[in-house]
Scaffold this active site. Structure first.
Site, PDB file in Angstrom:
ATOM      1  N   GLU A 174      49.872  36.057  39.460  1.00 42.53           N
ATOM      2  CA  GLU A 174      48.599  36.446  38.983  1.00 42.53           C
ATOM      3  C   GLU A 174      48.635  36.075  37.765  1.00 42.53           C
ATOM      4  O   GLU A 174      48.119  35.844  36.766  1.00 42.53           O
ATOM      5  CB  GLU A 174      47.682  37.620  39.132  1.00 42.53           C
ATOM      6  N   ARG A 214      47.343  42.870  43.293  1.00 41.08           N
ATOM      7  CA  ARG A 214      47.671  41.247  43.716  1.00 41.08           C
ATOM      8  C   ARG A 214      48.835  40.787  43.761  1.00 41.08           C
ATOM      9  O   ARG A 214      49.372  39.654  44.031  1.00 41.08           O
ATOM     10  CB  ARG A 214      46.884  40.242  42.458  1.00 41.08           C
ATOM     11  N   HIS A 250      43.923  43.942  37.118  1.00 39.72           N
ATOM     12  CA  HIS A 250      45.072  43.232  37.074  1.00 39.72           C
ATOM     13  C   HIS A 250      45.375  44.428  35.687  1.00 39.72           C
ATOM     14  O   HIS A 250      44.949  44.659  35.265  1.00 39.72           O
ATOM     15  CB  HIS A 250      44.788  42.125  36.345  1.00 39.72           C
ATOM     16  N   CYS A 372      41.006  37.824  29.313  1.00 42.48           N
ATOM     17  CA  CYS A 372      40.869  37.257  30.511  1.00 42.48           C
ATOM     18  C   CYS A 372      40.845  35.552  30.604  1.00 42.48           C
ATOM     19  O   CYS A 372      41.447  34.793  31.067  1.00 42.48           O
ATOM     20  CB  CYS A 372      39.620  37.640  31.801  1.00 42.48           C
TER      21      CYS A 372
HETATM   22  O1  SUG Z   1      40.231  36.792  39.369  1.00 39.60           O
HETATM   23  N1  SUG Z   1      36.867  37.442  39.274  1.00 39.60           N
HETATM   24  C1  SUG Z   1      38.344  37.061  38.002  1.00 39.60           C
HETATM   25  C2  SUG Z   1      38.275  37.890  37.792  1.00 39.60           C
HETATM   26  C3  SUG Z   1      39.950  37.265  36.878  1.00 39.60           C
HETATM   27  C4  SUG Z   1      40.142  38.731  36.060  1.00 39.60           C
HETATM   28  N2  SUG Z   1      40.974  38.280  35.140  1.00 39.60           N
HETATM   29  C5  SUG Z   1      41.747  39.198  34.311  1.00 39.60           C
HETATM   30  N3  SUG Z   1      41.250  40.246  34.565  1.00 39.60           N
HETATM   31  N4  SUG Z   1      43.417  38.614  33.761  1.00 39.60           N
HETATM   32  C6  SUG Z   1      39.069  37.387  39.965  1.00 39.60           C
HETATM   33  O2  SUG Z   1      38.682  38.196  40.416  1.00 39.60           O
HETATM   34  C7  SUG Z   1      34.588  36.424  40.639  1.00 39.60           C
HETATM   35  C8  SUG Z   1      34.469  34.989  41.607  1.00 39.60           C
HETATM   36  C9  SUG Z   1      33.322  35.240  42.118  1.00 39.60           C
HETATM   37  O3  SUG Z   1      33.017  36.794  43.042  1.00 39.60           O
HETATM   38  O4  SUG Z   1      32.239  34.513  41.539  1.00 39.60           O
HETATM   39  C10 SUG Z   1      36.654  35.863  39.946  1.00 39.60           C
HETATM   40  O5  SUG Z   1      37.185  35.742  40.796  1.00 39.60           O
END
Ligand code: SUG
Length: 448
Positions: A174, A214, A250, A372
């Site tokens: 990730e 993940r 994460h 993020c």
């Molecule tokens: O991978 N949300 C992302 C958020 C990523 C956050 N990144 C970090 N923590 N670095 C994910 O879960 C949601 C998309 C949706 O539900 O429409 C989404 O992909």
């Protein structure tokens, strides 16, 4: 100054929507089917990026991806004109269509893992795009991510681009969201921390029970090998599976570091005592500076408050004065316990002296906070000078991108709208223009 930590923020794409695609990410699930505002989302992100640039940091922008992803839909058997592909997909496989429309590349902390040149074997800055295999909608990002990174950091004398890891659950990766670098000055050697959720190749290994882990240890080790990191400057830490099961999908939802500061929740890791001792020992041998561990106890901030406000998905930045500041979402300011903690934190005598709050709610509603939204790239002056200059934030790029967003983005998007063939045309027109603004070349499939 001749050493920098640049932040490259993901520009939110025209199809930003709430589809509930990320099992284990509480906000994504809770906001499934809500109406999004792509225009506001992009502007919130740009405002945050510009403000960090205005605080004196090097700030860049990474272009979004092409969505709807017609190429993936065709790969899985939908045929005919673009409009026909969408019409078939919404009828036969609406959830797959949603996955092919996510603007999730905006969270560039998941774009890649980056190791600065002072840590790597060939003294180049290394990038490995994350394969993001745990979620279908994210697993379609890495090829284009690699192209965008190569077009942004486009000088092979200084930048070394790897292919993403093999796309199998054993190598779930990730990116920088599970990677932290501690150091003295940014261009000095540092200690790279890789935080993983499970060990894929070990039977009966400790892992979360409810939600997926993940990131695997195997992926983290592969990145360290590719980047040529040495063991004396590398630490692998397992995330506490109990917090993954409470929505910490994460590590950057529960811990963040900058230079000689590690800010983390007391429940973030497994074997915390041993791991902190290893970090301390490796840091002492590598970096000539005192190390500050800032541990937040559960009695002050519960895991659910951390997950709901993203206290740890803040950016800790070093200002030109040498003091550190925290870039936090307004959600932290709105929560009594978290606001009280942050008010206290700046008085504790650590390098962190100030908190700046930003409204990034459009992103927060999908589980993406300020941290993020950015990929950190520690660089020396020569490397900064080698970056594609059209990707670097300044007054002119800020105005151009806001005007571009105003021209092309909708201010309302529902899940039903994802099947509108007009959205393909709008998105492609916008991105084609963007590649000219940022001088990226033909990074998108529709341009090739
Ligand atoms: O991978 N949300 C992302 C958020 C990523 C956050 N990144 C970090 N923590 N670095 C994910 O879960 C949601 C998309 C949706 O539900 O429409 C989404 O992909």
């Amino acid at each position: 100054m001749d050493h920098f930590e640049a932040n490259f923020d993901g520009l939110v794409g025209p199809t930003h929507n709430y589809a509930g695609l990320s099992f284990g990410n509480v906000a994504s699930f809770n906001n499934a089917d809500a109406i999004s505002n792509p225009k506001a989302a992009a502007k919130q992100g740009l405002a945050k990026a510009k403000a960090v640039g205005d605080l004196g940091l090097v700030q860049g922008i990474l272009a979004p991806q092409e969505r709807p992803d017609l190429h993936t839909l065709r790969r899985i058997g939908f045929t005919g004109s673009d409009a026909k592909v969408l019409a078939q997909a919404v009828k036969q496989a609406p959830l797959l269509l949603n996955a092919c429309c996510s603007a999730s590349s905006m969270w560039t902390a998941n774009a890649a893992t980056v190791s600065p040149s002072s840590d790597t074997f060939d003294k180049k800055l290394h990038f490995t795009p994350a394969n993001l295999v745990d979620k279908l909608h994210r697993s379609i990002e890495p090829i284009t991510t690699g192209r965008i990174l190569a077009a942004t950091f486009n000088d092979s004398r200084y930048f070394h681009h790897h292919q993403h890891l093999p796309k199998h659950a054993s190598f779930g990766d990730e990116g920088a969201a599970n990677h932290t670098r501690l150091c003295g000055d940014y261009d000095n050697k540092g200690v790279e921390l890789f935080v993983y959720g499970r060990e894929a190749t070990k039977l009966n290994a400790i892992a979360p029970e409810k939600y997926p882990a993940r990131q695997t240890l195997e992926a983290s080790q592969a990145i360290a090998r590719l980047h040529g990191l040495v063991d004396e400057q590398t630490v692998y830490i397992q995330q506490n599976p109990a917090v993954i099961d409470q929505g910490v999908f994460h590590n950057d939802v529960i811990a963040v570091g900058n230079q000689n500061v590690l800010f983390y929740h007391e429940q973030a890791f497994l074997n915390t005592k041993e791991k902190l001792a290893e970090i301390q020992e490796k840091f002492n041998r590598t970096c000539n500076r005192p190390l500050h561990f800032i541990e937040v106890p559960t009695e002050k901030v519960s895991i659910s408050n951390a997950v709901n406000t993203y206290l740890f998905n803040t950016q800790i930045i070093t200002l030109p004065s040498g003091d550190m500041a925290i870039i936090a979402p307004t959600n932290c300011e709105e929560n009594q316990a978290v606001k009280a903690y942050l008010d206290e934190l700046v008085t504790l005598g650590t390098p962190i002296k100030k908190v700046h709050y930003f409204d990034v709610k459009q992103s927060m509603q999908n589980g993406g906070g300020p941290a993020c939204l950015r990929l950190r790239v520690a660089m020396n002056a020569t490397e900064v000078a080698a970056v594609n200059p059209h990707t670097l934030m300044n007054d002119s790029l800020f105005t151009t991108l806001n005007t571009w967003v105003d021209k092309h983005y909708r201010d309302r998007l529902s899940i039903q709208d994802l099947a509108d063939p007009q959205l393909i045309i709008e998105s492609r027109t916008a991105l084609d223009e963007l590649t000219q603004i940022m001088q990226l070349g033909n990074v998108y499939q529709f341009q090739r």
